[in-house]
Design a protein around this motif. Structure first.
Motif, PDB file in Angstrom:
ATOM      1  N   UNK A  26       0.854  -1.179   0.000  1.00  0.00           N
ATOM      2  CA  UNK A  26       0.000   0.000   0.000  1.00  0.00           C
ATOM      3  C   UNK A  26       0.892   1.232   0.000  1.00  0.00           C
ATOM      4  N   UNK A  27       0.499   2.259  -0.750  1.00  0.00           N
ATOM      5  CA  UNK A  27       1.276   3.493  -0.809  1.00  0.00           C
ATOM      6  C   UNK A  27       0.316   4.678  -0.865  1.00  0.00           C
ATOM      7  N   UNK A  28       0.696   5.766  -0.227  1.00  0.00           N
ATOM      8  CA  UNK A  28      -0.126   6.976  -0.209  1.00  0.00           C
ATOM      9  C   UNK A  28       0.570   8.073  -1.016  1.00  0.00           C
ATOM     10  N   UNK A  29      -0.191   8.726  -1.865  1.00  0.00           N
ATOM     11  CA  UNK A  29       0.367   9.809  -2.647  1.00  0.00           C
ATOM     12  C   UNK A  29      -0.733  10.703  -3.198  1.00  0.00           C
ATOM     13  N   UNK A  30      -0.323  11.823  -3.761  1.00  0.00           N
ATOM     14  CA  UNK A  30      -1.261  12.724  -4.422  1.00  0.00           C
ATOM     15  C   UNK A  30      -1.332  12.354  -5.904  1.00  0.00           C
ATOM     16  N   UNK A  31      -2.543  12.295  -6.430  1.00  0.00           N
ATOM     17  CA  UNK A  31      -2.743  11.918  -7.829  1.00  0.00           C
ATOM     18  C   UNK A  31      -2.512  13.135  -8.713  1.00  0.00           C
ATOM     19  N   UNK A  32      -1.448  13.061  -9.503  1.00  0.00           N
ATOM     20  CA  UNK A  32      -1.072  14.180 -10.370  1.00  0.00           C
ATOM     21  C   UNK A  32      -1.728  14.083 -11.741  1.00  0.00           C
ATOM     22  N   UNK A  33      -1.982  12.853 -12.192  1.00  0.00           N
ATOM     23  CA  UNK A  33      -2.611  12.694 -13.506  1.00  0.00           C
ATOM     24  C   UNK A  33      -3.233  11.313 -13.606  1.00  0.00           C
ATOM     25  N   UNK A  34      -4.251  11.183 -14.448  1.00  0.00           N
ATOM     26  CA  UNK A  34      -4.917   9.907 -14.725  1.00  0.00           C
ATOM     27  C   UNK A  34      -5.158   9.846 -16.223  1.00  0.00           C
ATOM     28  N   UNK A  35      -4.629   8.827 -16.880  1.00  0.00           N
ATOM     29  CA  UNK A  35      -4.760   8.735 -18.337  1.00  0.00           C
ATOM     30  C   UNK A  35      -4.815   7.282 -18.791  1.00  0.00           C
ATOM     31  N   UNK A  36      -5.272   7.083 -20.028  1.00  0.00           N
ATOM     32  CA  UNK A  36      -5.218   5.761 -20.628  1.00  0.00           C
ATOM     33  C   UNK A  36      -3.763   5.367 -20.842  1.00  0.00           C
ATOM     34  N   UNK A  37      -3.477   4.072 -20.750  1.00  0.00           N
ATOM     35  CA  UNK A  37      -2.142   3.570 -21.047  1.00  0.00           C
ATOM     36  C   UNK A  37      -2.204   2.465 -22.088  1.00  0.00           C
TER      37      UNK A  37
END
Length: 238
Positions: free
Chosen positions: A103-114
């Protein structure tokens, strides 16, 4: 049975929901009508892939919970610090890190198709509803660095979309893990992702830990090729 009890309890903790009976875990070793109607795609990916590539595909296409349903807490920096080899040597497929559920915690900078050009693991699927979703994570929500030196990647796969849709994965953003919903609900938020560690060999030469001077391929965009792939739980934090 242990898996179902764990998921039920975790879902209730995250969502405050009442206890309900979860459906049985599906067998997703072979997807039907994927990537096209009448076709199938196994966890090995493309049938003509090399043995090495099929082994990588099996890691990418995992869809079951870890033994004892335990996710090890890690930080983004912990993942960046994992052994990544050198410009000419990559981490081995039998690396024990590939067997770690974290498990890791972070801020989501971007979300895109891959992989919209058709990845081997997805049997060449190009339909945007079938490809993986890339989620870029950074430690600092105010991070404006565009070089990716502090960035790691988490990926939602088509198989984990199916599991989420069936209510089998812990989430406080709902069960529809499409790219649109993930972007709408996660972008800019502080989020805890749980899933399997995987070293994405296709991006080995595009990472700052392997090529700190950016002289190898000259297209570094991420800190490391170690990523959370696939994601098995999502929790948006306050």
């Amino acid at each position: 049975m242990k898996t179902r009890r764990y998921l039920l309890l975790l879902s209730c903790l995250l969502l405050g929901s009442s206890f309900i009976l979860l459906p049985d875990w599906p067998n997703l070793d072979i997807l039907k009508d994927y990537p096209k109607v009448g076709e199938t795609c196994s966890i090995d990916g493309k049938s003509n892939a090399t043995a090495n590539k099929k082994a990588q595909n099996r890691l990418k296409n995992r869809y079951r919970m870890p033994v004892n349903n335990v996710f090890e807490e890690m930080t983004i920096q912990d993942i960046i610090d994992l052994p990544s080899g050198t410009k000419v040597i990559k981490p081995p497929l039998n690396s024990p890190n590939h067997s770690r559920a974290v498990s890791v915690i972070g801020f989501v900078k971007d979300v895109n198709f891959g992989g919209t050009k058709g990845e081997s693991c997805n049997c060449g699927a190009t339909d945007r509803g079938m490809v993986d979703t890339h989620i870029d994570l950074v430690l600092d929500g105010n991070d404006t660095d565009e070089t990716g030196k502090n960035l790691i990647v988490a990926e939602v796969t088509f198989r984990t979309q199916i599991l989420a849709q069936n209510g089998l994965l812990a989430s406080n953003i709902g069960n529809k893990w499409t790219k649109k919903n993930l972007r709408d609900r996660l972008l800019g938020r502080r989020v805890k992702f749980s899933g399997w560690l995987f070293y994405d060999y296709d991006h080995h030469g595009e990472t700052w830990v392997v090529d700190p001077d950016n002289t190898f391929d000259r297209n570094n965009w991420r800190a490391t090729a170690w990523e959370i792939h696939p994601v098995m739980a999502i929790e948006v934090l306050n």
